[in-house]
Design a protein around this motif. Structure first.
Motif, PDB file in Angstrom:
ATOM      1  N   UNK A  74       2.323 -13.082  -1.888  1.00 38.31           N
ATOM      2  CA  UNK A  74       3.723 -12.667  -1.281  1.00 38.31           C
ATOM      3  C   UNK A  74       3.484 -10.964  -0.909  1.00 38.31           C
ATOM      4  N   UNK A  75       3.916 -10.887   0.440  1.00 46.71           N
ATOM      5  CA  UNK A  75       3.786  -9.505   1.283  1.00 46.71           C
ATOM      6  C   UNK A  75       5.063  -8.770   0.568  1.00 46.71           C
ATOM      7  N   UNK A  76       4.779  -7.381   0.778  1.00 44.13           N
ATOM      8  CA  UNK A  76       5.830  -6.546   0.470  1.00 44.13           C
ATOM      9  C   UNK A  76       7.140  -6.809   1.369  1.00 44.13           C
TER      10      UNK A  76
ATOM     11  N   UNK B 187      -7.590  -8.106   0.349  1.00 42.41           N
ATOM     12  CA  UNK B 187      -7.555  -6.581   0.560  1.00 42.41           C
ATOM     13  C   UNK B 187      -6.289  -5.949   0.846  1.00 42.41           C
ATOM     14  N   UNK B 188      -6.208  -4.548   0.726  1.00 43.06           N
ATOM     15  CA  UNK B 188      -5.086  -3.731   0.968  1.00 43.06           C
ATOM     16  C   UNK B 188      -4.949  -3.712   2.446  1.00 43.06           C
TER      17      UNK B 188
ATOM     18  N   UNK C  33       0.321   0.537   6.160  1.00 41.63           N
ATOM     19  CA  UNK C  33       1.601   0.544   6.779  1.00 41.63           C
ATOM     20  C   UNK C  33       1.742   1.797   7.391  1.00 41.63           C
ATOM     21  N   UNK C  34       1.872   1.796   8.921  1.00 40.10           N
ATOM     22  CA  UNK C  34       2.151   3.241   9.393  1.00 40.10           C
ATOM     23  C   UNK C  34       3.182   3.865   8.880  1.00 40.10           C
ATOM     24  N   UNK C  35       3.417   5.487   8.754  1.00 39.83           N
ATOM     25  CA  UNK C  35       4.436   6.067   8.305  1.00 39.83           C
ATOM     26  C   UNK C  35       4.939   7.001   9.234  1.00 39.83           C
TER      27      UNK C  35
ATOM     28  N   UNK D 206       0.818   4.163   4.689  1.00 37.75           N
ATOM     29  CA  UNK D 206       1.067   3.751   3.244  1.00 37.75           C
ATOM     30  C   UNK D 206       0.125   2.701   2.641  1.00 37.75           C
ATOM     31  N   UNK D 207      -0.915   2.800   1.874  1.00 42.07           N
ATOM     32  CA  UNK D 207      -1.660   1.542   1.331  1.00 42.07           C
ATOM     33  C   UNK D 207      -0.973   0.478   0.362  1.00 42.07           C
TER      34      UNK D 207
END
Length: 205
Positions: free
Chosen positions: A105-107, A120-121, A124-126, A144-145
């Motif tokens: 499940x993804x965030x 793999x990690x 996500x762009x911030x 954000x990893x």
């Protein structure tokens, strides 16, 4: 008018009454592609495709076919002498156990099946802001990893999960762009071969 329309639909040939399968191709803000059979979540770009389900063939006839003279079995050869070597009997192939699958499940709340419990990690762009807190004066890039959380599929659900995994791989291949179609086709064939070589056909779904 409705009675005539209903009569025409009932008299229509089989292909007109064939079931339809709807696929949804979802693209999120980061460009990640998901193919599913439910409408896309909010905030994603949706492409809808309708496919016709294959028609069910008629049941085979139970009447035995008439024996034709030219199709009669050939006479059995004469018994082999003691000097004739025996015909070797090849052993049947043993089914190969399926490797484990993981429900991930993804965030963002999306779920998928994978073959590793530690995918793999992702980065996500911030939003970058200036020293005064103004987004318009920010310079540079930041992300954000994050990692997806996964749990192993129970053995009782492994065959059903593998069938779903193969079905998802086929949908991704058939809806892929020409640049990625061949890679996804080979991945689908690899998964299909693993499922066919297993003993899932002899088990309950």
């Amino acid at each position: 008018m409705r009675r005539w329309l209903l009569t025409l639909l009932l008299l229509a040939p089989g292909p007109l009454l064939a079931a339809e399968i709807v696929f949804y191709r979802c693209t999120d803000a980061s460009g990640a592609l998901t193919v599913q059979n439910l409408p896309c979540p909010r905030g994603t770009q949706q492409t809808r495709k309708v496919m016709q389900a294959p028609a069910t063939p008629p049941p085979p006839s139970t009447a035995p076919p008439a024996a034709l003279p030219h199709l009669l079995p050939a006479p059995m050869p004469a018994a082999a002498t003691d000097n004739t070597p025996p015909i070797p009997v090849l052993p049947a192939k043993e089914p190969v156990p399926l490797p484990p699958l993981f429900q991930c499940r993804t965030r963002e709340g999306e779920s998928y099946l994978g073959e590793t419990g530690e995918p793999p990690s992702r980065c996500i762009a911030m939003r970058v802001t200036g020293l005064d807190g103004n987004p318009g004066t920010g310079a540079g890039e930041a992300c954000e990893v994050v990692r997806d959380t996964c749990s192993e599929v129970p053995p009782a659900l492994l065959c059903a999960s593998w069938r779903q995994r193969v079905q998802d791989a086929e949908s991704q291949w058939r809806f892929a762009s020409p640049a990625r179609a061949e890679t996804l086709r080979l991945e689908f064939q690899r998964l299909r071969s693993q499922l066919d070589a297993s003993d899932c056909d002899a088990q309950n779904p």
